[in-house]
Design an enzyme around this catalytic site. Structure first.
Site, PDB file in Angstrom:
ATOM      1  N   LEU A 164      27.150 -15.622  54.003  1.00  0.00           N
ATOM      2  CA  LEU A 164      26.509 -16.774  53.375  1.00  0.00           C
ATOM      3  C   LEU A 164      27.055 -18.069  53.958  1.00  0.00           C
ATOM      4  CD1 LEU A 164      26.444 -15.659  49.629  1.00  0.00           C
ATOM      5  CD2 LEU A 164      24.785 -15.209  51.454  1.00  0.00           C
TER       6      LEU A 164
ATOM      7  N   ASP B 247      31.820 -13.487  50.337  1.00  0.00           N
ATOM      8  CA  ASP B 247      30.421 -13.860  50.547  1.00  0.00           C
ATOM      9  C   ASP B 247      29.846 -13.091  51.729  1.00  0.00           C
ATOM     10  OD1 ASP B 247      31.891 -15.051  52.533  1.00  0.00           O
ATOM     11  OD2 ASP B 247      30.944 -17.018  52.383  1.00  0.00           O
TER      12      ASP B 247
END
Length: 844
Positions: free
Chosen positions: A439, A481
């Site tokens: 991300l 992430d």
């Protein structure tokens, strides 16, 4: 004499066959009883080798030894060997020494491990200390992934007097090993035996034949014949009478004795039937077609069906239902068909419809009266223990599920992914494709909106992955992430690219958490084995390499793994190592770019810009190393060195009488919130130079938390000036600008550059300057590259200039000379033609 001999030769074999057939039926019944007893003993061993602790210990997890010993504690003289025959565990519990040699227990292990012999339990017999005592050695292989990994050896000591003893020595039975059976005739003066093999075992139930009766008949017939020859004329009828007595009556008497003994055994069976009637276990007798012939009281109690309701029906019709295992039914059916014993656990149904578990033992039985085949089934209710096992199994499964899944997103975790890669992918011939997902800007969400917002984003991302992947694809969360998608066997580069493009668009859409906007993106790295560039075993690290390139090339993009990517990764690893060494050696310094007053052209400050004084490559600009440093999470260490270096340079200049009114540093949010800034500023006495902290415009959007505002107030109280860098390049609002209330806002060079050509650009700059003036904020224009730029920005109201037109970034020595030599005016006589043209147009 001829008549007598004929009678003897004709009757003796028939009578002997009748007696032997009766004894063989008797022996088969006993063999079935012994086989059933041994099945129970084998079942104990099967339960032990299926225990997870025993398997784990046998396959190398020595920490499970205590649990393995506990599991095997119910077995006599239990020993555990690995596949090579090495002794792993020896648990001697018998009261007498074992009659078996160690090598007997290992017989067949090598062939089973090599797949040359079926991996099935084996039983060896040895006579015990008394006539009817028997010692059995049981060996059961342990299987893992269908391979023999260990061998369990244990013993069973049995008193078989109730099975083997008889009322008459003629019918006394015994157990014989194959060797004893082969040597019986030699050991017993040519005597013969009748034997029956115990089902699927290497030993026999046997009884000696009774030939002496018939041999004595032959002797007496010869004697009688001689007598007949001497008195043939005198006693012919007496001879026939005597011969008849010897040849017919006595064998008949022996036959009657055998029948009496069989009747006695029938009485014993009747006693056993009475015992079965009173037993706590359910007992059922069926014919060879599985129709119920007889049940005991425990059966009616357990099932709710009366004897009348049960007799004539099959257990499947009466007791089995939808949850009865088809595998267990098939196992029973096959055993009945083969006329062999079977033991299993199965679900039955009570007459009221409630389900219950039973442990079922079925054994074939030949009727002594009719010779017909019967089956005896003994059932024990194990519902409570089974439910307890299921509860434990469910708890284990839940624990294992939690250990292999991410608790926040419920996606498989790194452990789960590693197991799949190892078991299903690495050694598979089918090429696979893998996607690494990282991300973008997720850290900003955590830092600005808090971890609750970050968790919300991660759950939304996980849901997006679930909706987007195929039913045979696997999505896993492998880090904070970071996610991985393993495509199904038919997935290739085209499918992976289409999927990443779909995800890139979806994840780029704003997410709203408690009224606040969370903005992220995603970068993707794809590696496939379908094109022969890498193997399945290298997919993960190859996709990692592709992902690094995607992050380096601006994020929010997809990169395929290629040889060029691989070389780039190697270079990056080298650079990462050099950066870490550079931090340790203090190689990161500051260059300084002067800031000029727009009206007086006086030096009003400098901006400290990071540079790397590389030992072999010279001075490197930030675009050569900052991205890698950020990925290494060591950017704060570099900022700290630059901060300390810049402050020390200001101290030296002030001590030399060369005053710089202000020095500004670019700081990220971590550095801004870190008290190290306070410490460094307090340690270095730099004189009258003010220290200014430049934060990016994005903080006006992202950092609206009370903690951030409090920190800004603290820094102002300590004497720091606050600047907003690159204003106008993002999504900042006037409200955000007003809330932060910076001392200076710096207009981004992207806005400044087109003012020489675009009237709308000049109008935009004018509006932004007016906003700053209205809020009491000084305005600095970055990117002043030409005299026309300077003239326009001055006329539009900017207070300070910074750009190549006035001075390029310089090292400390060059800055010293710049200040010493003084600054020559570059604005005298320069007017902004563009601004005058705009003003003339407005007047019209």
């Amino acid at each position: 004499m001829t008549v007598a001999a004929a009678v003897w030769f004709a009757s003796a074999p028939v009578l002997q066959d009748i007696q032997n057939d009766a004894k063989r039926v008797h022996l088969e019944t006993k063999a079935n009883v012994i086989s059933g007893l041994l099945d129970d003993v084998v079942a104990l061993g099967r339960e032990a080798v299926s225990d997870a602790n025993v398997i784990a210990f046998a396959t190398g997890e020595s920490v499970r030894e205590l649990e393995a010993r506990t599991q095997l504690s119910g077995l006599v003289n239990a020993r555990l060997f690995d596949a090579s025959g090495r002794l792993l565990l020896d648990q001697q519990t018998g009261q007498t020494p074992s009659p078996f040699l160690r090598v007997e227990g290992l017989a067949g292990l090598a062939d089973m491990a090599a797949g040359k012999q079926p991996a099935v339990p084996q039983i060896t017999y040895r006579p015990g200390s008394s006539k009817f005592d028997a010692v059995f050695q049981i060996t059961i292989p342990l299987l893992s992934n269908e391979a023999v990994v260990a061998l369990l050896v244990y013993e069973a000591h049995m008193d078989l007097s109730a099975v083997l003893s008889g009322a008459d020595s003629v019918l006394v039975t015994m157990l014989l090993t194959p060797f004893q059976k082969a040597q019986w005739s030699a050991w017993n003066d040519g005597g013969e035996i009748i034997d029956v093999r115990v089902a699927d075992r290497s030993f026999f139930v046997a009884s000696p034949t009774v030939r002496n009766v018939f041999e004595s008949i032959g002797f007496e017939l010869v004697f009688t014949a001689i007598s007949v020859a001497m008195v043939a004329l005198l006693l012919p009828f007496a001879l026939m009478a005597v011969s008849g007595m010897r040849a017919i009556v006595r064998p008949h008497k022996d036959l009657l004795q055998s029948q009496d003994l069989l009747a006695e055994k029938q009485g014993e069976l009747e006693e056993l039937a009475q015992i079965a009637e009173m037993a706590s276990e359910s007992v059922t007798v069926t014919d060879e077609n599985q129709r119920i012939l007889w049940v005991n009281r425990a059966f009616t109690t357990m099932t709710g069906f009366s004897t009348e309701e049960a007799v004539g029906r099959t257990p499947r019709q009466l007791l089995q239902g939808p949850e009865t295992s088809a595998e267990a039914r098939n196992e029973i059916r096959q055993a009945v068909k083969a006329r062999r014993p079977v033991q299993t656990e199965i679900v039955n149904y009570h007459k009221d419809g409630s389900r219950y578990w039973i442990k079922l033992s079925i054994a074939p039985l030949i009727s002594l009266r009719t010779g017909e085949l019967r089956f005896t089934a003994i059932a024990t209710d194990v519902t409570e223990s089974k439910e307890a096992q299921h509860a434990i199994s469910d708890a284990k499964r839940e624990t294992e599920h939690q250990a292999r899944h991410d608790p926040l997103t419920a996606l498989p975790n790194r452990r789960y992914l590693d197991e799949v890669l190892e078991s299903e992918v690495c050694n598979s011939a089918a090429p696979r494709t893998l996607i690494r997902v990282d991300l973008d800007h997720f850290k900003n969400v955590n830092d600005t909106l808090g971890h609750a917002a970050g968790d919300f984003v991660l759950v939304e991302v996980a849901n997006c992955l679930r909706r987007s992947i195929g039913p045979s694809d696997l999505a896993a969360r492998v880090g904070g992430d970071e996610f991985v998608i393993l495509l199904a066997v038919d997935g290739d580069t085209r499918a992976a690219t289409a999927l990443t493009e779909k995800l890139r668009v979806q994840l780029g859409t704003d997410m709203v958490f408690e009224g606040r906007t969370c903005r992220i993106g995603a970068s993707f790295g794809i590696a496939t084995a379908s094109e022969g560039l890498v193997g399945n075993e290298d997919l993960l690290k190859s996709a990692d390499a592709a992902l690094y390139v995607a992050k380096d090339t601006g994020r929010n993009t997809t990169t395929l793994y290629t040889p060029d990517v691989h070389h780039a990764v190697l270079a990056k690893r080298q650079l990462s190592s050099e950066i870490e060494h550079g931090i340790a050696r203090g190689e990161f310094i500051a260059f300084f770019q002067p800031q000029i007053d727009a009206l007086t052209e006086e030096l009003v400050g400098v901006e400290a810009l990071v540079r790397w004084w590389h030992p072999t490559r010279g001075i490197l600009p930030p675009n050569e190393f900052l991205k890698v440093a950020e990925q290494l999470r060591i950017l704060s260490d570099i900022d700290r060195q630059v901060f300390a270096y810049g402050l020390d340079c200001m101290r030296i200049l002030n001590e030399d009488g060369l005053r710089v009114p202000k020095i500004s540093f670019n700081v990220g949010m971590h550095q801004l919130m870190n008290p190290v800034i306070d410490y460094l500023a307090g340690q270095v006495k730099i004189g009258n130079t003010r220290v200014s902290l430049e934060v990016l415009e994005s903080v006006l959007v992202e950092e609206d938390a009370t903690g951030f505002q409090t920190r800004i107030s603290e820094l102002r109280d300590m004497g720091f000036t606050i600047e907003v860098d690159d204003f106008g390049s993002g999504h900042a609002s006037v409200v955000g600008l007003k809330a932060l209330n910076p001392d200076i806002m710096k207009l981004d060079r992207v806005l400044v550059s087109p003012v020489t050509e675009s009237a709308s650009a000049r109008t935009l700059i004018k509006s932004m300057v007016d906003i700053g003036k209205a809020l009491g904020i000084s305005v600095t224009a970055e990117g002043i590259e030409t005299a026309e730029h300077a003239a326009i920005m001055r006329d539009l109201g900017c207070d300070t200039f910074q750009g190549y037109y006035f001075a390029r970034p310089m090292d400390f020595g060059q800055l010293r000379e710049f200040i010493k030599d003084g600054y020559d005016s570059k604005l005298d006589g320069i007017a902004s033609i563009a601004v005058r043209r705009d003003q003339a147009s407005d007047n019209k």
